[in-house]
Design a protein around this motif. Structure first.
Motif: not given
Lengths: 114, 116
Positions: B108-112
């Motif tokens: 996935g694109p990731g979560t900051r």
């Protein structure tokens, strides 16, 4: 235990030239898979290339190719005709056939200079 | 390869609150998904393996009660950071390990996450 080592924290290459990123791994398994992932500044992990250990032929994807030396447990990535968009963090990864778990190296930061 | 989405892409929360991150496999049924954590300029660290319909498998050193994982359907896994503290601030990435080309994980694109 399996380990993946990337000994080059940072690399730099001139646009249009060729660069090779190194990766070594350690395992007692015979059936496994090796990967190179690219992580650009967006931090999206993108699969660059994969290699099955049972295949002797080196994998190639357009400008990206690997030099897989099974006996030496080496899996280097060659990027030909480097482009500015290749600037990213590159991770080498390893997975045994019997597990879903990916083991990552520490990464190599590649800068392509214009 | 498989398409994996994450929501939200970034979140800021106060210390002590809980934050839920969703990971969806958009084009395949994912029986197994993975949750990683990445600190700045470091590699990905596997936190846990999320299994559809059963309990997650956590890596050594990862607090189960701190990082709650639920995989209730074949397309959705969630990670809840409970009672978040500033040291939980990080980049969280999920991946789908059972869809698309075999033996290949798609991320996935990731979560900051930033905890104040």
């Amino acid at each position: 235990a399996q380990t993946v080592t990337q000994s080059q924290p940072e690399m730099s290459v001139q646009e249009a030239e060729t660069v090779t990123l190194s990766c070594t791994y350690d395992t007692s398994e015979n059936n496994y898979y090796l990967f190179w992932y690219k992580q650009p500044p967006s931090r999206q992990m993108i699969l660059v290339i994969r290699q099955e250990a049972y295949k002797q032929q080196n994998a190639t994807e357009n400008r990206f190719s690997v030099n897989f030396q099974k006996a030496a447990k080496s899996f280097s990535l060659k990027i030909s005709d480097s482009q500015l968009g290749d600037t990213a963090m590159y991770f080498c990864a390893f997975k045994v056939d019997s597990s879903y778990k990916l083991i990552f190296g520490s990464g190599t930061r590649l800068l392509v200079r214009p | 390869g498989a398409v994996v989405s994450q929501h939200p892409s970034w979140v800021i929360c106060k210390s002590g609150t809980s934050v839920k991150i969703e990971c969806r496999s958009l084009d395949f049924q994912a029986t197994t998904m993975f949750w990683y954590r990445q600190f700045p300029k470091q590699s990905l660290m596997l936190m846990a393996t999320s299994n559809e319909g059963s309990k997650a498998t956590y890596e050594q050193g990862v607090e189960k009660d701190k990082f709650l994982i639920n995989h209730a359907s074949l397309t959705l896994s969630t990670l809840t950071v409970t009672s978040a503290h500033p040291e939980d601030s990080s980049f969280y990435i999920c991946s789908d390990g059972t869809s698309g080309a075999k033996e290949t994980q798609y991320f996935g694109p990731g979560t900051r996450l930033l905890v104040l």
